[in-house]
Design an enzyme around this catalytic site. Structure first.
Site, PDB file in Angstrom:
ATOM      1  N   ASP A   4      -4.110   3.568  -1.294  1.00  0.00           N
ATOM      2  CA  ASP A   4      -4.562   2.346  -1.954  1.00  0.00           C
ATOM      3  C   ASP A   4      -4.420   1.139  -1.042  1.00  0.00           C
ATOM      4  O   ASP A   4      -3.340   0.592  -0.888  1.00  0.00           O
ATOM      5  CB  ASP A   4      -3.758   2.136  -3.236  1.00  0.00           C
ATOM      6  CG  ASP A   4      -4.212   0.918  -4.020  1.00  0.00           C
ATOM      7  OD1 ASP A   4      -5.288   0.374  -3.719  1.00  0.00           O
ATOM      8  OD2 ASP A   4      -3.484   0.521  -4.941  1.00  0.00           O
ATOM      9  N   LYS A  11      -4.820  -5.483   0.374  1.00  0.00           N
ATOM     10  CA  LYS A  11      -3.393  -5.814   0.433  1.00  0.00           C
ATOM     11  C   LYS A  11      -3.054  -6.327   1.835  1.00  0.00           C
ATOM     12  O   LYS A  11      -3.784  -6.061   2.785  1.00  0.00           O
ATOM     13  CB  LYS A  11      -2.563  -4.554   0.160  1.00  0.00           C
ATOM     14  CG  LYS A  11      -2.753  -3.967  -1.216  1.00  0.00           C
ATOM     15  CD  LYS A  11      -1.966  -2.660  -1.337  1.00  0.00           C
ATOM     16  CE  LYS A  11      -2.272  -1.951  -2.621  1.00  0.00           C
ATOM     17  NZ  LYS A  11      -1.390  -2.224  -3.694  1.00  0.00           N
ATOM     18  N   ASP A  22       1.463   5.924  -3.921  1.00  0.00           N
ATOM     19  CA  ASP A  22       0.832   5.830  -5.239  1.00  0.00           C
ATOM     20  C   ASP A  22       0.485   7.208  -5.793  1.00  0.00           C
ATOM     21  O   ASP A  22       0.175   7.348  -6.962  1.00  0.00           O
ATOM     22  CB  ASP A  22      -0.445   4.978  -5.173  1.00  0.00           C
ATOM     23  CG  ASP A  22      -0.155   3.486  -5.161  1.00  0.00           C
ATOM     24  OD1 ASP A  22       1.025   3.114  -5.105  1.00  0.00           O
ATOM     25  OD2 ASP A  22      -1.114   2.705  -5.215  1.00  0.00           O
ATOM     26  N   ASP A  81      -7.569  -4.300  -6.733  1.00  0.00           N
ATOM     27  CA  ASP A  81      -6.290  -3.627  -6.518  1.00  0.00           C
ATOM     28  C   ASP A  81      -5.666  -3.172  -7.836  1.00  0.00           C
ATOM     29  O   ASP A  81      -4.585  -2.612  -7.856  1.00  0.00           O
ATOM     30  CB  ASP A  81      -5.325  -4.534  -5.754  1.00  0.00           C
ATOM     31  CG  ASP A  81      -4.129  -3.777  -5.213  1.00  0.00           C
ATOM     32  OD1 ASP A  81      -4.241  -2.545  -5.028  1.00  0.00           O
ATOM     33  OD2 ASP A  81      -3.081  -4.403  -4.983  1.00  0.00           O
ATOM     34  N   GLU A  83      -7.019  -0.878  -9.747  1.00  0.00           N
ATOM     35  CA  GLU A  83      -7.852   0.283 -10.041  1.00  0.00           C
ATOM     36  C   GLU A  83      -7.088   1.428 -10.690  1.00  0.00           C
ATOM     37  O   GLU A  83      -7.672   2.233 -11.405  1.00  0.00           O
ATOM     38  CB  GLU A  83      -8.522   0.792  -8.760  1.00  0.00           C
ATOM     39  CG  GLU A  83      -7.628   1.618  -7.864  1.00  0.00           C
ATOM     40  CD  GLU A  83      -6.370   0.914  -7.371  1.00  0.00           C
ATOM     41  OE1 GLU A  83      -5.347   1.598  -7.225  1.00  0.00           O
ATOM     42  OE2 GLU A  83      -6.388  -0.305  -7.142  1.00  0.00           O
ATOM     43  N   ARG A  85      -5.144   1.642 -13.193  1.00  0.00           N
ATOM     44  CA  ARG A  85      -5.243   1.710 -14.662  1.00  0.00           C
ATOM     45  C   ARG A  85      -6.604   2.224 -15.108  1.00  0.00           C
ATOM     46  O   ARG A  85      -6.712   2.865 -16.143  1.00  0.00           O
ATOM     47  CB  ARG A  85      -4.910   0.359 -15.285  1.00  0.00           C
ATOM     48  CG  ARG A  85      -5.866  -0.741 -14.915  1.00  0.00           C
ATOM     49  CD  ARG A  85      -5.325  -2.110 -15.188  1.00  0.00           C
ATOM     50  NE  ARG A  85      -4.376  -2.431 -14.135  1.00  0.00           N
ATOM     51  CZ  ARG A  85      -3.613  -3.489 -14.121  1.00  0.00           C
ATOM     52  NH1 ARG A  85      -3.664  -4.351 -15.093  1.00  0.00           N
ATOM     53  NH2 ARG A  85      -2.783  -3.712 -13.139  1.00  0.00           N
TER      54      ARG A  85
END
Length: 109
Positions: A4, A11, A22, A81, A83, A85
């Site tokens: 991610d 980020k 993640d 960022d 994503e 959920r």
């Protein structure tokens, strides 16, 4: 989530190599399913994992995009960022719709 970067809402570079963590929830589900299979557990268990990367590209989601979830709900993406959920919501919907479980356990990280 296998990696991610934050997508278009990228980020900071510092600590980017840590974003592979993640996938911890998916790793736990994979290990659990393997353990149950090796034990020949007499249990009806299904493991569902969302394997995606969130990387910038020409086809990446953009802030302001509206996406439709598997449940049919539309969601405006404000920050790419967030994503995880969206992936989790679709995985839960898919599991509920496809397998009709009596219970579900979420191991998202």
């Amino acid at each position: 989530m296998t990696f991610d970067t934050g997508g278009i809402s990228i980020k900071p570079a510092e600590g980017m190599e840590q974003m592979k963590w993640d996938m911890g929830g998916a790793g736990i589900v994979t290990g659990l399913m393997r353990a149950l299979a090796r034990r020949k557990a007499k249990a009806n268990v299904v493991g569902v994992i969302g394997l995606v990367e969130n990387m910038p590209s020409g086809s990446a989601q953009r802030p302001g995009d509206v996406v439709t979830s598997m449940s049919g709900q539309t969601i405006e993406v404000i920050n790419t960022d967030a994503e995880g959920r969206l992936v989790l919501a679709d995985a839960l919907w898919y599991t509920q719709d496809r397998f009709k479980p009596t219970s579900m356990i979420d191991l998202a990280t």
